[in-house]
Write a protein that holds these residues in place. Sequence first.
Motif, PDB file in Angstrom:
ATOM      1  N   LEU A   1       0.846  -1.206   0.000  1.00 56.87           N
ATOM      2  CA  LEU A   1       0.000   0.000   0.000  1.00 56.87           C
ATOM      3  C   LEU A   1       0.881   1.256   0.000  1.00 56.87           C
ATOM      4  CD1 LEU A   1      -2.851  -1.001   2.520  1.00 56.87           C
ATOM      5  CD2 LEU A   1      -3.026  -0.751   0.030  1.00 56.87           C
ATOM      6  N   LYS A   2       1.974   1.149   0.754  1.00 60.32           N
ATOM      7  CA  LYS A   2       2.910   2.296   0.820  1.00 60.32           C
ATOM      8  C   LYS A   2       3.558   2.533  -0.548  1.00 60.32           C
ATOM      9  CE  LYS A   2       6.064   3.704   4.469  1.00 60.32           C
ATOM     10  NZ  LYS A   2       6.805   3.099   5.570  1.00 60.32           N
ATOM     11  N   VAL A   3       3.979   1.438  -1.183  1.00 64.72           N
ATOM     12  CA  VAL A   3       4.598   1.562  -2.519  1.00 64.72           C
ATOM     13  C   VAL A   3       3.608   2.201  -3.495  1.00 64.72           C
ATOM     14  CG1 VAL A   3       5.492   0.238  -4.497  1.00 64.72           C
ATOM     15  CG2 VAL A   3       6.141  -0.410  -2.167  1.00 64.72           C
ATOM     16  N   ILE A   4       2.355   1.728  -3.448  1.00 61.03           N
ATOM     17  CA  ILE A   4       1.336   2.246  -4.382  1.00 61.03           C
ATOM     18  C   ILE A   4       1.107   3.738  -4.122  1.00 61.03           C
ATOM     19  CG2 ILE A   4      -1.127   2.131  -5.021  1.00 61.03           C
ATOM     20  CD1 ILE A   4      -0.908  -0.943  -4.353  1.00 61.03           C
ATOM     21  N   SER A   5       1.071   4.087  -2.831  1.00 56.06           N
ATOM     22  CA  SER A   5       0.759   5.494  -2.490  1.00 56.06           C
ATOM     23  C   SER A   5       1.840   6.462  -2.971  1.00 56.06           C
ATOM     24  CB  SER A   5       0.539   5.643  -0.984  1.00 56.06           C
ATOM     25  OG  SER A   5       1.775   5.511  -0.319  1.00 56.06           O
TER      26      SER A   5
ATOM     27  N   ASN B   1     -16.601 -10.033  -1.708  1.00 56.05           N
ATOM     28  CA  ASN B   1     -15.915 -10.016  -0.421  1.00 56.05           C
ATOM     29  C   ASN B   1     -16.654 -10.928   0.557  1.00 56.05           C
ATOM     30  OD1 ASN B   1     -17.537  -7.431  -0.804  1.00 56.05           O
ATOM     31  ND2 ASN B   1     -17.410  -7.481   1.424  1.00 56.05           N
ATOM     32  N   VAL B   2     -15.885 -11.480   1.492  1.00 51.00           N
ATOM     33  CA  VAL B   2     -16.445 -12.450   2.436  1.00 51.00           C
ATOM     34  C   VAL B   2     -16.968 -11.687   3.655  1.00 51.00           C
ATOM     35  CG1 VAL B   2     -15.983 -14.586   3.704  1.00 51.00           C
ATOM     36  CG2 VAL B   2     -14.700 -14.077   1.601  1.00 51.00           C
ATOM     37  N   LEU B   3     -16.065 -11.085   4.402  1.00 49.46           N
ATOM     38  CA  LEU B   3     -16.483 -10.251   5.540  1.00 49.46           C
ATOM     39  C   LEU B   3     -17.206  -9.034   4.989  1.00 49.46           C
ATOM     40  CD1 LEU B   3     -13.493  -9.755   8.005  1.00 49.46           C
ATOM     41  CD2 LEU B   3     -15.641 -10.946   8.440  1.00 49.46           C
ATOM     42  N   PRO B   4     -18.272  -8.575   5.678  1.00 55.66           N
ATOM     43  CA  PRO B   4     -18.826  -7.281   5.267  1.00 55.66           C
ATOM     44  C   PRO B   4     -17.733  -6.228   5.351  1.00 55.66           C
ATOM     45  CG  PRO B   4     -20.223  -8.352   6.910  1.00 55.66           C
ATOM     46  CD  PRO B   4     -18.976  -9.168   6.818  1.00 55.66           C
ATOM     47  N   PHE B   5     -17.756  -5.288   4.412  1.00 50.49           N
ATOM     48  CA  PHE B   5     -16.687  -4.290   4.321  1.00 50.49           C
ATOM     49  C   PHE B   5     -16.435  -3.614   5.670  1.00 50.49           C
ATOM     50  CE2 PHE B   5     -15.003  -0.090   3.079  1.00 50.49           C
ATOM     51  CZ  PHE B   5     -13.890  -0.513   2.372  1.00 50.49           C
ATOM     52  N   ARG B   6     -17.532  -3.280   6.388  1.00 55.05           N
ATOM     53  CA  ARG B   6     -17.378  -2.532   7.657  1.00 55.05           C
ATOM     54  C   ARG B   6     -16.641  -3.348   8.714  1.00 55.05           C
ATOM     55  NH1 ARG B   6     -22.236  -4.754   7.621  1.00 55.05           N
ATOM     56  NH2 ARG B   6     -22.900  -5.859   9.483  1.00 55.05           N
ATOM     57  N   LYS B   7     -16.613  -4.679   8.561  1.00 50.88           N
ATOM     58  CA  LYS B   7     -15.964  -5.528   9.568  1.00 50.88           C
ATOM     59  C   LYS B   7     -14.488  -5.803   9.265  1.00 50.88           C
ATOM     60  CE  LYS B   7     -19.896  -7.792  11.626  1.00 50.88           C
ATOM     61  NZ  LYS B   7     -20.636  -9.042  11.784  1.00 50.88           N
ATOM     62  N   MET B   8     -14.029  -5.328   8.104  1.00 49.88           N
ATOM     63  CA  MET B   8     -12.610  -5.562   7.773  1.00 49.88           C
ATOM     64  C   MET B   8     -11.729  -4.614   8.589  1.00 49.88           C
ATOM     65  SD  MET B   8     -12.591  -5.800   3.640  1.00 49.88           S
ATOM     66  CE  MET B   8     -13.817  -6.746   2.752  1.00 49.88           C
ATOM     67  N   LYS B   9     -10.460  -5.014   8.773  1.00 52.00           N
ATOM     68  CA  LYS B   9      -9.512  -4.110   9.421  1.00 52.00           C
ATOM     69  C   LYS B   9      -9.184  -2.972   8.454  1.00 52.00           C
ATOM     70  CE  LYS B   9      -7.431  -7.742  12.176  1.00 52.00           C
ATOM     71  NZ  LYS B   9      -6.362  -8.712  12.235  1.00 52.00           N
ATOM     72  N   LYS B  10      -8.621  -1.899   8.999  1.00 52.57           N
ATOM     73  CA  LYS B  10      -8.410  -0.704   8.170  1.00 52.57           C
ATOM     74  C   LYS B  10      -7.543  -1.009   6.935  1.00 52.57           C
ATOM     75  CE  LYS B  10      -7.141   4.080   8.577  1.00 52.57           C
ATOM     76  NZ  LYS B  10      -6.243   4.975   9.252  1.00 52.57           N
ATOM     77  N   TYR B  11      -6.456  -1.753   7.126  1.00 45.51           N
ATOM     78  CA  TYR B  11      -5.561  -2.018   5.985  1.00 45.51           C
ATOM     79  C   TYR B  11      -6.235  -2.965   4.989  1.00 45.51           C
ATOM     80  CZ  TYR B  11      -4.321  -6.712   7.608  1.00 45.51           C
ATOM     81  OH  TYR B  11      -4.383  -8.035   7.964  1.00 45.51           O
ATOM     82  N   GLU B  12      -7.114  -3.861   5.508  1.00 46.99           N
ATOM     83  CA  GLU B  12      -7.849  -4.767   4.609  1.00 46.99           C
ATOM     84  C   GLU B  12      -8.832  -3.967   3.753  1.00 46.99           C
ATOM     85  OE1 GLU B  12      -8.049  -8.879   7.278  1.00 46.99           O
ATOM     86  OE2 GLU B  12      -9.571  -7.342   7.597  1.00 46.99           O
ATOM     87  N   LYS B  13      -9.523  -3.029   4.403  1.00 49.14           N
ATOM     88  CA  LYS B  13     -10.470  -2.170   3.668  1.00 49.14           C
ATOM     89  C   LYS B  13      -9.753  -1.439   2.547  1.00 49.14           C
ATOM     90  CE  LYS B  13     -13.799  -0.905   7.210  1.00 49.14           C
ATOM     91  NZ  LYS B  13     -14.172   0.006   8.243  1.00 49.14           N
ATOM     92  N   CYS B  14      -8.606  -0.866   2.893  1.00 56.40           N
ATOM     93  CA  CYS B  14      -7.861  -0.069   1.919  1.00 56.40           C
ATOM     94  C   CYS B  14      -7.401  -0.952   0.753  1.00 56.40           C
ATOM     95  CB  CYS B  14      -6.672   0.579   2.633  1.00 56.40           C
ATOM     96  SG  CYS B  14      -5.773   1.682   1.570  1.00 56.40           S
ATOM     97  N   ALA B  15      -6.848  -2.134   1.083  1.00 53.67           N
ATOM     98  CA  ALA B  15      -6.324  -3.023   0.032  1.00 53.67           C
ATOM     99  C   ALA B  15      -7.461  -3.563  -0.837  1.00 53.67           C
ATOM    100  CB  ALA B  15      -5.547  -4.172   0.666  1.00 53.67           C
ATOM    101  N   TYR B  16      -8.578  -3.947  -0.200  1.00 55.87           N
ATOM    102  CA  TYR B  16      -9.709  -4.487  -0.967  1.00 55.87           C
ATOM    103  C   TYR B  16     -10.301  -3.400  -1.871  1.00 55.87           C
ATOM    104  CZ  TYR B  16     -14.162  -6.574  -2.165  1.00 55.87           C
ATOM    105  OH  TYR B  16     -15.237  -7.057  -2.878  1.00 55.87           O
ATOM    106  N   ALA B  17     -10.514  -2.211  -1.291  1.00 51.05           N
ATOM    107  CA  ALA B  17     -11.109  -1.111  -2.063  1.00 51.05           C
ATOM    108  C   ALA B  17     -10.227  -0.755  -3.261  1.00 51.05           C
ATOM    109  CB  ALA B  17     -11.323   0.100  -1.164  1.00 51.05           C
ATOM    110  N   LEU B  18      -8.906  -0.750  -3.053  1.00 49.53           N
ATOM    111  CA  LEU B  18      -7.987  -0.425  -4.155  1.00 49.53           C
ATOM    112  C   LEU B  18      -7.992  -1.506  -5.233  1.00 49.53           C
ATOM    113  CD1 LEU B  18      -4.600   0.954  -2.798  1.00 49.53           C
ATOM    114  CD2 LEU B  18      -6.040   1.965  -4.566  1.00 49.53           C
ATOM    115  N   THR B  19      -7.933  -2.760  -4.797  1.00 53.18           N
ATOM    116  CA  THR B  19      -7.914  -3.881  -5.758  1.00 53.18           C
ATOM    117  C   THR B  19      -9.123  -3.811  -6.676  1.00 53.18           C
ATOM    118  OG1 THR B  19      -6.858  -5.236  -4.071  1.00 53.18           O
ATOM    119  CG2 THR B  19      -7.775  -6.406  -5.953  1.00 53.18           C
ATOM    120  N   MET B  20     -10.293  -3.561  -6.076  1.00 49.37           N
ATOM    121  CA  MET B  20     -11.530  -3.534  -6.867  1.00 49.37           C
ATOM    122  C   MET B  20     -11.603  -2.257  -7.710  1.00 49.37           C
ATOM    123  SD  MET B  20     -12.960  -6.391  -6.152  1.00 49.37           S
ATOM    124  CE  MET B  20     -14.688  -6.366  -6.633  1.00 49.37           C
ATOM    125  N   SER B  21     -11.350  -1.115  -7.077  1.00 44.61           N
ATOM    126  CA  SER B  21     -11.532   0.170  -7.784  1.00 44.61           C
ATOM    127  C   SER B  21     -10.583   0.317  -8.968  1.00 44.61           C
ATOM    128  CB  SER B  21     -11.300   1.349  -6.834  1.00 44.61           C
ATOM    129  OG  SER B  21     -12.103   1.212  -5.692  1.00 44.61           O
TER     130      SER B  21
END
Length: 303
Positions: free
Chosen positions: A12-16, A187-207
């Motif tokens: 995530l840091k590299v991408i940013s 996604n398996v876990l509802p988005f709101r239940k993911m950890k912060k870094y998981e949310k960021c990585a999942y959202a980026l992968t999809m978007s």
Amino acid sequence: MDNVERIIKHRLKVISCSYDIKGVVTQELDCDTIAKYYRASDLFYRLVHSRLGRSIHMGLSDDGKFHMKDFFKQAEYVARNFSEDTRNVLEIGAGMCMNTDYLARKYPDIDFVALDLPNRNFLKMKVPRNVMLVEGDYNNLSDFYGKFDLIYAVETLAHTENKSRVILELYKALKSGGKLIIFDYYNVLPFRKMKKYEKCAYALTMSAMKTPYRGQQIDKFVKDLKDAGFTMVNVENLTEKIRPSVKKLERCAKIYFQRPVLKILQKLIVEDATMNGITGYLMDLVFDGKRIGQYNRIVAVKL
Ligand SMILES: C[S@@+](CC[C@H](N)C(=O)[O-])C[C@H]1O[C@@H](n2cnc3c(N)ncnc32)[C@H](O)[C@@H]1O
């Protein structure tokens, strides 16, 4: 912190360093944006992903290694669901028509409709005579209500956040007894239940591949299917079968994120296409098949 978490955070840091992460995950994802993305990514899909083929989907590998024939596994599965009575079949989001072309050649007595957004001269695509090409949006299938024995969708419904609306259209377009087959990312876990870094990585992968990160939760999708009236809903987790395809993209992404390569490519290629590198860099970690992302095959029947 476990090893996967450490690698995801590092990536995530590299991408940013090269992309505005917030900008990527908040971009508008309407049909025009999606069509533009596929135009921009055409060369990437042809040269990098499908090695001069027409696939815009993952291969399904049975032995942990990628083979070109793995790109036909989704279509082969669809074919196993044809019966003597199957006459009319629809593929939504048909892309370069690889699946429909394969099936139409094998089953000349079945009439196929391949539907995709108006883009890349879709209507001029070379297809067998038993294929009708239609430009349109699968959010409105009113021209086809009650017409199909089987409808299938390979890695396309992920482009829409409002799944219940499309599901109703698909339900109406099927005949009674008709079958729906879907291969897609969830996604398996509802988005709101993911950890912060998981949310960021999942959202980026999809978007980065122009699919919204919201509206993809598998349990909610199954509920929407049942609410619409579908029965015999069956979900199969095929994440490990796409792993070799995902690893192939990851190898390219690792090269891409080595700065000199990135700098040259970012100057030469439009951003919509280079963003595929983000998905490739994160997907193997995000699509763990258990907690964050899953590649599923879903089969449902309209009674
Ligand atoms: C990842 S590609 C998959 C193509 C094809 N199914 C395959 O397996 O190679 C997704 C396709 O869905 C199409 N698509 C996205 N949103 C759509 C919509 N609302 N209506 C019709 N097609 C759509 C895109 O234009 C693109 O061709």
